[in-house]
Design an enzyme around this catalytic site. Structure first.
Site, PDB file in Angstrom:
ATOM      1  N   LYS A  70     -35.619 -10.035 -20.724  1.00  0.00           N
ATOM      2  CA  LYS A  70     -35.480  -8.580 -20.642  1.00  0.00           C
ATOM      3  C   LYS A  70     -34.051  -8.116 -20.384  1.00  0.00           C
ATOM      4  O   LYS A  70     -33.667  -7.025 -20.814  1.00  0.00           O
ATOM      5  CB  LYS A  70     -36.413  -8.014 -19.565  1.00  0.00           C
ATOM      6  N   ASP A 106     -41.853  -0.028 -20.024  1.00  0.00           N
ATOM      7  CA  ASP A 106     -42.520  -0.400 -18.773  1.00  0.00           C
ATOM      8  C   ASP A 106     -42.565   0.792 -17.826  1.00  0.00           C
ATOM      9  O   ASP A 106     -43.596   1.091 -17.218  1.00  0.00           O
ATOM     10  CB  ASP A 106     -41.782  -1.562 -18.093  1.00  0.00           C
ATOM     11  N   GLY A 130     -41.141  -4.682  -3.660  1.00  0.00           N
ATOM     12  CA  GLY A 130     -40.714  -5.420  -4.845  1.00  0.00           C
ATOM     13  C   GLY A 130     -39.586  -4.696  -5.552  1.00  0.00           C
ATOM     14  O   GLY A 130     -39.695  -3.504  -5.856  1.00  0.00           O
ATOM     15  N   ALA A 131     -38.480  -5.416  -5.790  1.00  0.00           N
ATOM     16  CA  ALA A 131     -37.306  -4.796  -6.418  1.00  0.00           C
ATOM     17  C   ALA A 131     -36.789  -5.631  -7.583  1.00  0.00           C
ATOM     18  O   ALA A 131     -35.613  -5.570  -7.918  1.00  0.00           O
ATOM     19  CB  ALA A 131     -36.205  -4.595  -5.381  1.00  0.00           C
ATOM     20  N   GLY A 133     -37.655  -7.032 -11.771  1.00  0.00           N
ATOM     21  CA  GLY A 133     -37.730  -6.333 -13.048  1.00  0.00           C
ATOM     22  C   GLY A 133     -38.832  -5.289 -13.086  1.00  0.00           C
ATOM     23  O   GLY A 133     -38.617  -4.146 -13.506  1.00  0.00           O
ATOM     24  N   GLY A 247     -53.265  -2.728 -12.072  1.00  0.00           N
ATOM     25  CA  GLY A 247     -52.116  -2.995 -12.922  1.00  0.00           C
ATOM     26  C   GLY A 247     -52.385  -2.867 -14.398  1.00  0.00           C
ATOM     27  O   GLY A 247     -51.445  -2.781 -15.198  1.00  0.00           O
TER      28      GLY A 247
END
Length: 288
Positions: A70, A106, A130-131, A133, A247
């Protein structure tokens, strides 16, 4: 014919290809979707230039991009959409003649998921765990929704700080800050909702990413993991009475947005969600 692919590593079980194929068929398109998995071809990250040349030679109209490409793919593209540039990550490349433009769906997929799945619930002050992608995409989505305060925590505190600095200039009206994973209880107690954006909860990384006991009863919980669809986090959140967003909503959203960018047509998102749930049920029967 429109030729599309998914480039990544260890992606044999990805549900993106069947989602694209089914919806493209429903839209009446002549649409082929192939998987380009370096775990199967034996290629390495260093061979990305050669992989990209092959993709161009084989006449692909677009490719979806996933881990571990990515960010690596950016230097091999002719340009980036504004959101992909701000995120520093690409999950879709569209080829137009000699040009190649990187996009990121995304974030827009998650934004749609929050809009549809959380609805009118309060989202003035939020916490994100969470940091990486996925976390960059979800944070960007939340900020575009006008979140006033966003607190980001990550096991790598430097990564959380870097993400906050990345977005602080782009969203000057929002208050961005970080929190240590060991001090989450205090910020969770005051939040309207929490977004989980780490691999914890996946089949190979089971468990809870954080303790839910500090959350106010009115707070909601959103997840990015979709295999399994009901993670331990979502199960515990629902048991405690919290509104929970799985999700799969983000997975469907990014696929639908990619299809729209590639074809110019508007996919039926409800139909794609139903198909996604069929695919998940099939996976669960196989695993059983």
């Amino acid at each position: 014919m429109t030729l599309v692919g998914l480039l990544g590593e260890g992606i044999a079980e990805s549900l993106t290809p069947p989602m694209h194929r089914r919806e493209a068929e429903q839209l009446g398109l002549d649409y082929e979707y192939r998987v380009i998995d370096i775990a199967e071809t034996g290629e390495t990250l260093d061979e990305l230039p050669r992989i990209m040349r092959r993709i161009r030679e084989e006449g692909y109209d677009a490719i979806n991009v996933t881990h571990p490409f990515k960010q690596l793919i950016i230097e091999h593209l002719g340009g980036l959409s504004p959101s992909a540039e701000r995120l520093g990550a690409v999950n879709l490349v569209v080829f137009d003649g000699d040009d190649s433009i990187g996009h990121n769906t995304d974030w827009s997929g998650f934004r749609t998921a929050v809009d549809h799945g959380i609805g009118g619930l309060q989202r003035r002050s939020l916490v994100q765990v969470g940091a990486g992608g996925a976390g960059a995409a979800t944070a960007y989505a939340l900020l575009t929704l006008g979140v006033e305060q966003l607190c980001i925590a990550d096991i790598q505190e430097s990564r959380a700080r870097a993400l906050v600095e990345r977005f602080r200039t782009a969203f000057p009206d929002s208050r961005l800050e970080t929190a240590a994973m060991g001090g989450l209880d205090a910020v969770l107690a005051a939040t309207d909702g929490v977004v989980h954006a780490t691999p914890t909860g996946m089949e190979l990384s089971p468990g809870l990413p954080f303790d839910l006991t500090a959350l106010a009863p009115s707070a909601w919980v959103a997840e990015v993991v979709y295999l399994p669809l009901e993670t331990e986090l979502l199960r515990e959140a629902r048991r405690r009475g919290h509104r929970a967003l799985d999700g799969g909503m983000m997975a469907v959203g990014q696929a639908a947005d990619s299809l729209h960018v590639i074809t110019g047509l508007e996919p039926d998102r409800d139909r794609m969600r139903r198909h996604f749930l069929e695919l998940i049920a099939r996976e669960e029967r196989v695993d059983a």
